[in-house]
Write a protein that holds these residues in place. Structure first.
Motif, short mmCIF file in Angstrom:
data_model
loop_
_atom_site.label_atom_id
_atom_site.label_comp_id
_atom_site.label_asym_id
_atom_site.label_seq_id
_atom_site.Cartn_x
_atom_site.Cartn_y
_atom_site.Cartn_z
N PHE A 179 0.67 -1.32 0.17
CA PHE A 179 -0.09 0.04 0.02
C PHE A 179 0.95 1.13 0.03
O PHE A 179 1.80 1.44 0.97
CB PHE A 179 -0.79 0.09 1.34
CG PHE A 179 -1.81 1.17 1.32
CD1 PHE A 179 -2.73 1.47 0.42
CD2 PHE A 179 -1.81 1.81 2.67
CE1 PHE A 179 -3.67 2.37 0.48
CE2 PHE A 179 -2.62 3.02 2.77
CZ PHE A 179 -3.66 3.27 1.71
N ILE A 180 0.39 2.39 -1.02
CA ILE A 180 1.24 3.19 -1.08
C ILE A 180 0.28 4.66 -0.78
O ILE A 180 -0.47 4.65 -1.50
CB ILE A 180 2.27 3.56 -2.17
CG1 ILE A 180 3.30 2.41 -2.36
CG2 ILE A 180 2.58 4.93 -2.59
CD1 ILE A 180 4.27 2.63 -3.65
N VAL A 181 0.89 5.35 0.00
CA VAL A 181 0.11 6.81 0.10
C VAL A 181 0.93 7.76 -0.47
O VAL A 181 2.06 8.15 -0.35
CB VAL A 181 0.00 7.16 1.65
CG1 VAL A 181 -0.86 8.59 1.52
CG2 VAL A 181 -0.78 6.40 2.32
N ALA A 182 0.30 8.48 -1.55
CA ALA A 182 0.99 9.52 -2.53
C ALA A 182 0.19 10.56 -2.13
O ALA A 182 -0.92 10.98 -2.72
CB ALA A 182 0.84 9.01 -4.02
N ASP A 183 0.90 11.47 -1.51
CA ASP A 183 0.40 13.17 -1.13
C ASP A 183 0.60 14.07 -1.76
O ASP A 183 1.81 14.67 -1.87
CB ASP A 183 0.96 13.13 0.46
CG ASP A 183 0.01 14.48 1.10
OD1 ASP A 183 -0.68 15.03 0.21
OD2 ASP A 183 0.47 14.81 2.04
N GLU A 184 -0.50 14.31 -2.75
CA GLU A 184 0.21 15.43 -3.87
C GLU A 184 1.40 15.23 -4.54
O GLU A 184 2.28 16.11 -4.49
CB GLU A 184 -0.10 16.78 -3.27
CG GLU A 184 -1.44 17.15 -2.55
CD GLU A 184 -2.05 18.27 -3.11
OE1 GLU A 184 -2.06 18.26 -4.30
OE2 GLU A 184 -2.69 18.86 -2.59
N PRO A 185 1.73 14.16 -5.17
CA PRO A 185 3.08 13.84 -5.61
C PRO A 185 3.37 14.68 -6.73
O PRO A 185 4.65 14.96 -7.13
CB PRO A 185 3.08 12.37 -5.98
CG PRO A 185 1.62 12.15 -6.37
CD PRO A 185 0.82 12.85 -5.41
#
Lengths: 274, 298, 327
Positions: free
Chosen positions: A184-190
């Motif tokens: 699982f990856i969280v991409a915060d405004e990449p």
């Protein structure tokens, strides 16, 4: 997408999660006011999907991401990962969780340590998780750099962040996030700090990575159009509440909540010219 | 693997540094004093008469002015002033640098620990720092000296270090605080890195330049404290230093009779501290990119 | 006579590695009451143009050649004292960081008052009060908020106060450099409407700079697309966005995500941006150009007229005139 049972549907589930921050109102008053960043939200992210979380600044979208990677803990409620509550995780079990969940941060100029080479940056997760031997780690790093489009991987080994462009730095950050092959990856405004032509290439890369590794992705953004381009399902968050969850197409075509409608109305586009 | 980066960065910084008039002047003065310090090892070898402590010229009974055998003259027992001056440079470097080094090591460690841990640990360490910071260090030294008699030079170094770390730790702590929530630190946490690893691997390299800057300012204050102590008669009597020389001038009643004896050590103290100060100011400019004139916008 | 006329302007930055040509041979005109948008990606030189128009270039910038004429006056030769009479009074600027443009310890109304008085020292009290009400009205801030301090304003209101301040002296030209980049889309939408409406009612000239093509498209009538310090395509909004001719403009449009074009998205293959240290007559976009072919090699880009207002800087006139490239 496997939707065998409703019980197993979600890889990540947030139940009644509240996050409050203390903010002292006045200089001399003792009573501390609480600010609710998240107000009792429920959210389920299915196995293998790209889930979009769309909201404006201060809506609580970044807080959600930070809670999921355990950079912060909820004030109330529980977060489940693979049916396991994560608030209890400590020591070696927390470390194991950390190898399964990773994050990509917004600002590629801040998310890489200027004193570490690219190889050292990408290798760090492998070292702290004691994955592989020094030789296999090398191999893994080169392979991962090439996966994220930094070709040839060896050429980037001894470079430092300041020698790379913004897009390349964000690729390094993605490499660091996927080197442990997390679920699982969280991409915060990449891509919000990057030019549109670079951003679109990174979106494509994230899509490819998700396919290759079968990862689940939480894509946090303020840009509804980007979320629609990337995601299977989208949740709209406003003032700490999830106001609407639906498939990406439906949320744009048939928005239900007034806030979603407003958001769609103000999206910049070419309605003035086309 | 870090070397290459540091070398290139060091070279770049050095260029900015040396192009700065303050930095250039500081380095030149410092260079002169270094040569003096090195020379102090060789002078007694020429003739034992030039030993700064024990070398007494048998022909001289009184303090005499500059001449061919004694370029800067001699003191009242016939010791060579130039030799003492060179020896003093060596002592100033040893005292200044080692006191500064120890205070920086203590200050950096405590600052990083306080800033990174936060909460009670932070509060406790910073209260100690506050207390030490408001103590008048010279008065403390004088009281200690009057209690225990004259100090060995290393005890002076040690006391200066103990008294002078708090300011450093304050700066390092605030730097650590600003680093603590930077995404690259958080990325490391998300990967599962331990606190020790984060502090040593990610925070320390980023605060070291600042610590180094503070070291140059600490050198200045250490040299001044040592000189003051020696002049007041609490120095190490077995060790020649500039402060000690001034003390001898005064004690032997030559204060206004022998300018050739009084002026050189006083001048040396001022110049060396000035050099370190200028070095620090120039380094400040290297470290603070906002002071540099460079910019480009899209 | 044009309000603003820029003629073969080149600006370089003195860097340690040599001279960086940030703005390379740029010409454009702006008439009274018109709006002109500059769009391009980071490093394309659009901010440098804005700074040059305000006389606020950083110290290491050098104007290599060209002219900036504003109401017939050459701005490049102005001294700093002469600039002070122009800046704010005749040319005003709206910055990206509205929060930094306001003094935190002074009520917003006072700051705007000060801006008026600086340039009109002998204005009467009643005129001043009238002007203030008018300004607050124009940007939709209730007049009773004049006495409030900046921290009591929301982000959008601060940006509107900055617009009011820019309008304070009735400037003939406003330069807006990414005025909405730091704002939420909902607020951005309001501010863009505000700017457009104010510009149309006051008939002020507007130079609008943004990396966001949709934002530029919503405000400006005239568009200049910039790449690596050069204007590569210019025309009316309809011409540039409806029938883009330059391959770079197409790349930009094809990679812009908006809700109404998701089907035309094409992922470009952008190479490293060109080296702006070297002076060259060759096409700067050649490396990343999807339409670059052998036909380009050996040719230098030149201005190709598509219509009276629509011009494209390219070395392949056939492709541009045909209107369909390989992209």
């Amino acid at each position: 997408m496997e939707k065998a049972e409703s019980k197993n549907r979600f890889l990540v589930e947030m139940r009644q999660v509240t996050k409050a921050y203390a903010s002292r109102k006045k200089l001399f008053s003792r009573s501390s006011q609480q600010v609710l960043a998240l107000n009792s939200i429920d959210l389920g992210i299915e196995h293998g999907e790209i889930f979009g979380l769309v909201g404006q600044s201060g809506s609580g979208k970044t807080t959600t991401g930070r809670l999921l990677v355990k950079l912060e803990s909820p004030t109330a409620g529980e977060i489940f990962f693979d049916q396991t509550p994560i608030s209890q995780l400590k020591g070696s079990r927390l470390k194991a969780y950390r190898s399964r969940v990773q994050m990509i941060f917004q600002d590629p100029y801040q998310s890489l340590n200027p004193h570490l080479s690219i190889a050292e940056t990408v290798m760090e997760p492998l070292i702290v998780q004691k994955a592989g031997t020094p030789d296999t780690r090398m191999e893994k790093v080169i392979h991962t750099l090439e996966t994220v489009g930094l070709l040839p991987g060896k050429a980037f080994f001894n470079r430092y962040p300041h020698q790379l462009s913004g897009g390349q730095r964000q690729r390094v950050a993605i490499a660091r996030a996927i080197v442990l092959e997390p679920q699982f990856i969280v991409a915060d405004e990449p891509t919000s700090m990057l030019d549109a032509t670079i951003a679109i290439q990174l979106f494509k890369l994230l899509g490819q990575i998700k396919e290759t590794f079968g990862m689940t992705l939480l894509f946090i953004t303020h840009n509804l159009a980007a979320a629609r381009y990337m995601c299977d399902r989208i949740a709209v968050i406003h003032d700490g509440h999830i106001v609407e969850v639906n498939t990406a197409d439906n949320i744009i075509r048939h928005p239900e909540h007034p806030y979603t409608k407003k958001l769609i109305k103000v999206q910049p586009g070419f309605k003035y010219t086309r | 693997m870090q070397n290459k980066y540091f070398v290139s960065r060091f070279y770049k910084s050095w260029r900015i540094f040396i192009e700065n008039p303050l930095g250039k002047t500081g380095v030149i003065i410092l260079g002169v004093f270094m040569i003096m310090a090195v020379a102090s090892f060789f002078v007694p070898l020429i003739n034992p008469m030039y030993d700064p402590m024990t070398g007494i010229d048998p022909d001289i009974k009184l303090s005499t002015g500059p001449g061919l055998t004694h370029w800067l003259g001699t003191d009242n027992v016939g010791r060579d002033i130039l030799a003492q001056l060179l020896e003093g440079a060596k002592v100033a470097f040893v005292v200044g640098l080692s006191a500064a080094f120890f205070s920086i090591v203590i200050g950096t460690l405590i600052g990083m620990i306080a800033g990174y841990s936060g909460g009670l640990v932070d509060a406790f360490l910073m209260r100690i720092a506050d207390i030490i910071m408001v103590l008048p260090s010279l008065v403390i030294l004088l009281i200690l000296a009057s209690l225990f008699g004259q100090f060995n030079i290393w005890i002076i170094v040690f006391i200066i270090a103990i008294l002078r770390w708090p300011a450093v730790s304050r700066v390092i702590r605030s730097q650590t605080l600003s680093l603590k929530h930077r995404p690259f630190i958080e990325a490391s946490r998300v990967a599962g890195a331990s606190h020790v690893r984060i502090v040593l691997r990610h925070i320390m390299p980023n605060v070291l330049p600042l610590a180094f800057l503070y070291m140059t300012f600490r050198v200045t204050s250490a040299i001044l404290v040592e000189a003051a102590l020696s002049f007041l008669g609490f120095g190490d009597p077995s060790q020649v230093s500039w402060g000690m020389m001034l003390q001898w001038v005064w004690k032997s009643g030559h204060m206004f009779q022998a300018p050739y004896w009084l002026i050189p050590p006083g001048l040396c103290i001022s110049l060396l501290t000035l050099a370190f100060y200028m070095l620090g100011r120039a380094m400040d400019e290297v470290l603070d990119p906002r002071l540099r004139k460079e910019g480009r916008s899209g | 006579m044009s309000l603003l006329s820029v003629d073969h302007l080149s600006i370089g930055y003195q860097t340690k590695k040599g001279l960086l040509r940030a703005v390379d041979n740029i010409s454009f005109d702006l008439e009274q009451g018109q709006s002109l948008g500059f769009v391009g990606e980071s490093g394309c030189g659009k901010t440098t143009i804005g700074m040059a128009l305000m006389g606020l270039l950083p110290e290491n910038a050098v104007i290599l050649n060209g002219h900036i004429r504003f109401q017939g006056e050459d701005l490049i030769s102005l001294t700093e004292t002469q600039w002070q009479a122009v800046r704010g009074a005749k040319i005003a600027m709206i910055f990206q960081a509205a929060m930094n443009a306001l003094n935190p310890v002074m009520p917003v109304g006072e700051q705007i008052k000060e801006a008026i008085i600086t340039h009109q020292p002998d204005i009467s009290k009643t005129h001043l009060a009238d002007r203030m009400t008018e300004l607050f009205d124009l940007v939709d801030i209730p007049a009773r908020r004049m006495k409030d301090y900046p921290h009591e304003y929301s982000g959008g209101m601060k940006q509107r106060a900055v617009i009011a301040m820019a309008l304070a002296c009735d400037p003939a030209l406003i330069i807006a450099d990414e005025p909405t980049t730091a704002l939420d889309v909902i607020v951005q939408d309001q501010i863009l409407r505000e700017i457009k409406q104010v510009q149309e009612t006051t008939r002020t000239g507007l130079v609008f700079i943004s990396h966001d093509i949709a934002v530029v498209a919503s405000v400006c009538e005239q568009i200049c697309v910039m790449y690596a310090g050069q204007i590569v395509e210019t025309g009316t909004r309809k011409e540039v966005f409806k029938s883009p001719r330059h391959p770079y403009t197409r790349t930009l449009l094809n990679s812009y995500l908006s809700l109404d074009n998701l089907n035309d998205i094409r992922v470009p293959d952008m190479k490293e941006s060109p080296d702006q240290m070297v002076e060259t007559n060759e096409c700067r976009f050649a490396n990343s150009c999807p339409a670059c072919s052998s036909a380009c090699s050996g040719r230098f880009p030149d201005w190709i007229d598509v219509s009276a207002t629509h011009k494209v800087f390219c070395c392949n006139p056939d492709m541009i005139r045909r209107g369909r490239g390989k992209s």
